[in-house]
Design an enzyme around this catalytic site. Sequence first.
Site, mmCIF file in Angstrom:
data_model
loop_
_atom_site.group_PDB
_atom_site.id
_atom_site.type_symbol
_atom_site.label_atom_id
_atom_site.label_comp_id
_atom_site.label_asym_id
_atom_site.label_seq_id
_atom_site.Cartn_x
_atom_site.Cartn_y
_atom_site.Cartn_z
ATOM 1 N N GLU A 254 0.807 -1.221 0.000
ATOM 2 C CA GLU A 254 0.000 0.000 0.000
ATOM 3 C C GLU A 254 0.843 1.274 0.000
ATOM 4 O O GLU A 254 0.306 2.364 -0.185
ATOM 5 C CB GLU A 254 -0.907 0.022 1.243
ATOM 6 C CG GLU A 254 -2.058 -0.980 1.224
ATOM 7 C CD GLU A 254 -1.688 -2.361 1.745
ATOM 8 O OE1 GLU A 254 -0.476 -2.688 1.778
ATOM 9 O OE2 GLU A 254 -2.587 -3.121 2.111
ATOM 10 N N TRP B 88 -3.554 0.326 25.130
ATOM 11 C CA TRP B 88 -3.117 -0.838 24.373
ATOM 12 C C TRP B 88 -1.976 -1.540 25.090
ATOM 13 O O TRP B 88 -1.056 -0.905 25.590
ATOM 14 C CB TRP B 88 -2.683 -0.440 22.970
ATOM 15 C CG TRP B 88 -3.856 -0.183 22.061
ATOM 16 C CD1 TRP B 88 -5.177 -0.290 22.372
ATOM 17 C CD2 TRP B 88 -3.802 0.218 20.704
ATOM 18 N NE1 TRP B 88 -5.949 0.023 21.296
ATOM 19 C CE2 TRP B 88 -5.143 0.345 20.241
ATOM 20 C CE3 TRP B 88 -2.765 0.488 19.814
ATOM 21 C CZ2 TRP B 88 -5.454 0.715 18.936
ATOM 22 C CZ3 TRP B 88 -3.083 0.865 18.520
ATOM 23 C CH2 TRP B 88 -4.413 0.973 18.078
#
Lengths: 549, 549
Positions: free
Chosen positions: A334, A446
């Site tokens: 990408e 996280w």
Amino acid sequence: MRSTMMDAPLQVSRILEHGATVHGSAEVVTWTGAEPRRTTYAEVARTAARLAHALRDECGVTGDERVATFMWNNTEHLVAYFAVPSMGAVLHTLNIRLFPEQLAYIANHAEDRVVLVDGTLIPLLARVIGEMVTVRHVVVVGGGDPAPLLAAAGDRIAVHHWDALLADRPAVYDWPESDERDAAALCYTSGTTGHPKGVAYSHRSIYLHSLQICMPEAFGLDATSRELVIVPMFHAMAWGLPYAAFTSGASLLMPDRFLQAAPIAEMIAAERPTMAAAVPTIWTDLLAHLDTHDVDVSGLREVVVGGSACPPALMHAFGERHGVEVIHAWGMTETSPLGSVARPPAGVTGEDSWRYRYTQGRVPAGVAARIVGPDGEVLPADGTSVGELEVQGPWVTARYLGDETPDGEKFRDGWLRTGDVGTLSADGYITLTDRSKDVIKSGGEWISSVELENALMAHPAVLEACVVGVPDERWHERPLATVVLREGASATPEELREFLAGSVARWQLPERWAFIEAVPKTSVGKFDKKVVRTRYADGALAVHTVTVV
Amino acid sequence: MRSTMMDAPLQVSRILEHGATVHGSAEVVTWTGAEPRRTTYAEVARTAARLAHALRDECGVTGDERVATFMWNNTEHLVAYFAVPSMGAVLHTLNIRLFPEQLAYIANHAEDRVVLVDGTLIPLLARVIGEMVTVRHVVVVGGGDPAPLLAAAGDRIAVHHWDALLADRPAVYDWPESDERDAAALCYTSGTTGHPKGVAYSHRSIYLHSLQICMPEAFGLDATSRELVIVPMFHAMAWGLPYAAFTSGASLLMPDRFLQAAPIAEMIAAERPTMAAAVPTIWTDLLAHLDTHDVDVSGLREVVVGGSACPPALMHAFGERHGVEVIHAWGMTETSPLGSVARPPAGVTGEDSWRYRYTQGRVPAGVAARIVGPDGEVLPADGTSVGELEVQGPWVTARYLGDETPDGEKFRDGWLRTGDVGTLSADGYITLTDRSKDVIKSGGEWISSVELENALMAHPAVLEACVVGVPDERWHERPLATVVLREGASATPEELREFLAGSVARWQLPERWAFIEAVPKTSVGKFDKKVVRTRYADGALAVHTVTVV
């Protein structure tokens, strides 16, 4: 106020013409197992013109039709890299390592009209050509019996031979002017879930990416460079190296299908590349070979490693034992793929440089990076705030091919969500630790599963440890630690938890523990966390819960 | 097929943000004659935001209005380089060395609204500010009495002081998105005939040019580089080096007004630049200084010389006596200015490299070059066909500012006619010998006046020789050789003609000869060929005609 500058479009044919004229004598070498085949940039340009004439006149390629390649790294693949986009068509590099159903899917999704195939890969293509329903022409490069292709696809396809097809065609082609934002090349991600997704590079993105690749902070290419391009040309455009070579005049060395350590070592000794690019496994094999054979690698200054994180031991070994600097780079299909390169900051050398060289490095000027937390907030670049890496820039994809609007799971406000989780330092260094799907989302923060695993595996009783996030009513997710003990060793969850507390914040410590026989692995040897999660959900694990007081 | 790439515009604010974040600690050093002033890229970005706020809120700058600079190379000039284009306005770097009437002409032509001026340059600006009728604000950097400005321009202008103007303004600015083809900066050529002509660089051209400047084939810049930018920031955008520095993370060293050899040598010893850029005269002076003073230049690897051809003796002397490689580059205001750089081809080193290093070099990927003959035909790149150099590319101007259509004298079919005459070799090396106005057009072929002069001046009796084209009924033009003999020496036209025949094709040998006392010269010491032609036309020369049998 309008500028007075020329409106010269950035296009692939411009790179081709530059290489063919200013650097016409630069070399292209393809390994054959025996004598290498040699040609020049000027000759590649003439062959590209011949191929373009053949594709137009014999295969009926018009407009932006897709021409696929099913090839190793060799001169003919390079010719296709330039001929197809330069004539205004779109190059689709088929990844020969995809599963057959994936190959058929992407060829149909892209509506490939022509496939160029290496003769040695006919058997592989023959397994799927029957399902590639838009293909009308197959061009075979080199020897090889095309019968299996005709048997599979019948009279839907015409089979041509490269040499015969190109013979007697003009060696010049009047390359059309392209809209620089039109597609020049297509590459599909080999996503592990769902269908592969297409990324369509533009003439503009390829041109800009090529300039950046040549810069010293990236690969530092000029006419004195000799690039050994091991990374496959069917994978993320071979990291842009073929186009960068014609941009800079660097010579190109290509291994064709000879990807084992021995022929690569032989090629390095014979052709003296100054830089080489490949994924870590290639370098691991080559290191073992170099350690046991007398190979002259004195011409090789740098090898660029990307695709996955490079083991530090490998980086050290190449430097110390063979005088070759291993440079860590990060990118994705990408991102064209240049995302970041790990060179130390100015003035930092020797031992001090390693803490920079282990990271994923810094972005070049064409890429902007940010770290985004669980709730979508942009986190500070402080080297400690952990979030998902998002990138943006003229050679980063804005969506996947065929999607009208960007997929919200993959894109956010014009940024690409990379799916990689880590930190960004104040001086721009990216350190990636987890894939976002493997990160544990606990109470709005996280937790890195990889960090917990590494810390656990430092315990003398622990052979392997695999940490996954599991549902938790209060915290949304909490870590589950699954541990394989060494033979004869013993440890309790409470002991291991205390051990972890020495290197990890207390709120991150797992409450749930399971001792298992072995960590389930994927076909390429990675921890298969999906299986671990499923086993937990199915109640197939004996889980000890440590009560936290 | 449309690509899937992000539509990220190439713009100056992107370069600024990159430098300020990823390379925030890179240094900017301005010489002061005593202690250098130091700052960082991060701080430059904060100051740029403050300047943008001040220009908008206090000076009323909106849209694409022009903000001029009348400054030496220093931090504040660098801040303006980024702030003005990033806010969407257009930077106009006024060349302080132009004649007053030229300065007034270009400020009025560009409709400059604001002028930023170094305090030390107030007296110079005060001589012309009265004629710069669109200027409403003057911002004085550093000390200096602004009274002469007010005396000259009255209450048409408001005078501000940089420090006070910027104080307490926000250190961030929400830079707008620009159309990348809009003007970012303006520079006027200092043409010797007629009015100066404007070139408007776009955000796009600056961005692309910056990437190319950093490439190894150009100046090879990365975060370990330290650039000494002596070439004035009011001349061809300082060769793009300020923007390239923020693109690559290279540190920037600037001499302010201290351009004499002694302070430059002091700065090199103290700040250890790795590369430096200036016109030949600077290097000539510095060489004399280095030869007579003990200066540590060991950090300096390369100096780039452009603006005019560099004497080979200077290149050799720097290399042999001081270990500094002098790199020859060619460009024009019209080409941003990177046109070509003279690095030898791969594998050519030592003595062999000189024949490449003396040339103007090869074009980078962003520039295409061709040689065009007297009748507009494109000549072969064979190293011998002589014609006018024409160039094309995304950072080459297509016209001059204010011209609706390109001037046919300066542009042809989308190419810039450089006015330079020479050859292009098969491997892309450009060798320039004459300005096209000094070339002699004889019977459809071109004769180089410079070549004839150099050949003549090799004769022991000849002190100086100046060759011009004069009208000829049969051949359109033929060379006239005007010769100054050494004191006490003698030679006849026939003797000199035979001598020339040893190095020049016979059809090029002049028939017309004149012995003169001295060659008329321009104010900067160049042969004034206009005067020679006029004297010939007026019959003021005693011309001997050699009869050719």
